[in-house]
Design an enzyme around this catalytic site. Structure first.
Site, PDB file in Angstrom:
ATOM      1  N   ASP A 166     -37.626 -25.522  -8.659  1.00 19.04           N
ATOM      2  CA  ASP A 166     -37.983 -25.388  -7.240  1.00 19.04           C
ATOM      3  C   ASP A 166     -39.346 -26.002  -6.921  1.00 19.04           C
ATOM      4  O   ASP A 166     -39.740 -26.062  -5.755  1.00 19.04           O
ATOM      5  CB  ASP A 166     -37.999 -23.907  -6.841  1.00 19.04           C
ATOM      6  N   LYS A 206     -30.000 -28.567  -3.421  1.00 16.65           N
ATOM      7  CA  LYS A 206     -30.766 -27.373  -3.044  1.00 16.65           C
ATOM      8  C   LYS A 206     -30.619 -27.157  -1.533  1.00 16.65           C
ATOM      9  O   LYS A 206     -29.691 -27.695  -0.929  1.00 16.65           O
ATOM     10  CB  LYS A 206     -32.226 -27.538  -3.464  1.00 16.65           C
TER      11      LYS A 206
END
Ligand code: S3P
Length: 443
Positions: free
Chosen positions: A321, A348
């Protein structure tokens, strides 16, 4: 839609606390909803994704309450005790929430429909549905692979041994959670290790979970099904993925000196810290300790002259992330930073490789990308900035570009302030506490 604009900042100074870890918060709600007794959770992230999971657990019969002092109290239904929700469950932007819940529901004899926002509705779900079908679960989905999805859990689930085809903690966790209400052993084989919060928390609630390295380099995770989960206390550490934004801000804004308290430093999450140190960051960990079964430490970060590096692909799962904000740091490094093995970024909350290429290019930074790689050329001078970035419902893209704007020649704006509340409520206030200027504006 409110917009935000970040201006060049003087050195950031001060001490802050970051909200709770999103991964741990989701899991604390789900496991406590299956436990016997009352679980008390402190430090819960109250971002929109986690609130969606709290609402889902209530809809399936758990008692979920927030007390005035910020502690969350959850009275569970016992493994196998989830009730069929009366309505479809809207999971908003929460990929972790919906994928893990699909796992939980997969072995309860109930039917449940999940919906989500435009971002979640374009994310791949077959990666979870495939392994869960092996338990005997059935799915109806839009286009055969997308939300909305209706899950009908298996009444007599069969234990499975699931070999992960993508490095995803969400898929691993969905299988393990499905294994909870399945007799016998549920096993997951991981080629690359991913965050292990589900395994850790299952043990914390009393389940028998083992993690064994295999001779072929894979990792075998085994859960013994139908345990009695016993309510317990949980302390959620501060989210290292959220801390990443003030960390990089402090590194790139000259004269900064910032302390971030009690950040979760699980080794399967802390790849960014290692990477930034490899780039020459003045980043130290003080008071390393354990809180609620997870390693935490206070981070002290000072503005640093960074250098470009090759980030090893095997490190990707431990910082998946953090690549958008790493790209921002790389724009201020000497030389080129190469990131490989990052194809997962395309699925994502947005296509993050594309988002970084578009956004950084608009701000005057040279960036190249391919299917699963990205390269950023650091500038000798500061980037010009002066762009409005379309965040496309992606909280981490929004925060990455606001951090960029704290150190560019001209301001950087984002077109959707609301996206940030997904994972980091209070982000702007916290950055302003350190001396940043981020203003709301309308066009
Ligand atoms: C998460 C796993 C990661 C990560 C996400 C949270 C989790 O997703 O990107 O923000 O809590 O399990 P993948 O499992 O898809 O890599």
């Amino acid at each position: 839609m409110p917009k935000l604009r970040a201006h060049k900042a003087p050195g950031l100074q001060g001490q802050i606390r970051i909200p709770g870890d999103k991964s741990v918060s989701h899991r604390s709600l789900m496991l406590s909803a299956l436990a016997i007794g009352e679980t008390r959770v402190s430090g819960m992230l109250e971002g929109e994704d986690v609130l969606a999971t709290a609402a889902a657990m209530r809809a399936m019969g758990a008692e979920v309450k927030r007390q005035d002092d910020g502690t969350w109290c959850i009275v569970g239904r016992g493994v196998g005790g989830l009730a069929e929700p009366a309505n479809a469950i809207d999971m908003g932007n929460a990929g972790t929430g919906v994928r893990l819940l699909m796992g939980l529901v997969a072995t309860h004899p109930i039917t449940c429909t999940f919906t989500g926002d435009a971002s979640l509705s374009r994310r791949p779900m077959e990666r979870v549905m495939g392994p869960l079908r092996a338990f005997g679960t059935t799915f109806i989905s839009r286009d055969g692979r997308l939300l909305p999805i209706t899950v009908t859990g298996a009444a007599n689930p069969i234990p499975v041994r699931s070999v992960m085809t993508v490095p995803s903690a969400q898929v691993k966790s969905a299988v393990l959670l499905a294994g909870l209400n399945t007799p016998g052993k549920t096993q997951v084989v991981e080629r690359e290790r991913t965050r292990d919060h589900t395994e850790n928390m299952l043990r914390h609630f009393g389940a028998d979970v083992t993690t064994e390295p295999q001779d072929d380099g894979t990792t075998l995770i085994t859960l013994i099904g139908q345990p009695e989960l016993v309510a317990c206390d949980i302390q959620v550490p501060a989210d290292v993925s959220s801390a990443a934004f003030p960390i990089v801000a402090a590194l790139i804004v000259p004269g900064s000196d910032v302390r971030i308290e009690a950040v979760g430093l699980n080794p399967l999450r802390a790849g960014l810290i290692e990477t930034l140190r490899d780039m020459g960051a003045d980043l130290t960990i003080e008071n390393a300790r354990e809180e609620g079964g997870e390693p935490v430490g206070d981070l002290v970060v000072r503005a640093s002259k960074l250098k470009g590096i090759d980030v090893p692909p095997e490190r990707a799962p431990s910082m998946i992330d953090e690549y958008p904000i790493l790209c921002v740091a790389a724009a201020f490094a000497t030389g080129t930073t190469r990131m490989t093995g990052v194809g997962e970024l395309r699925v994502k909350e947005s296509d993050r490789l594309e988002a970084m290429v578009q956004g950084l290019s608009a701000c005057g930074v040279t960036i190249r990308s391919g299917d699963d790689w990205m390269e950023v050329d650091g500038l000798d001078d500061v980037p010009k900035g002066c762009a409005e970035i379309a965040v496309d419902l992606d909280h981490r893209i929004a925060m990455s570009f606001l951090v960029l704007g704290l150190a560019t020649e001209n301001p950087v704006s984002i077109d959707d302030a609301d996206a940030i509340a997904t994972s980091f409520p209070g982000f702007v206030d916290l950055m302003e506490k350190l001396g940043a200027r981020i203003e709301e504006y309308e066009t």
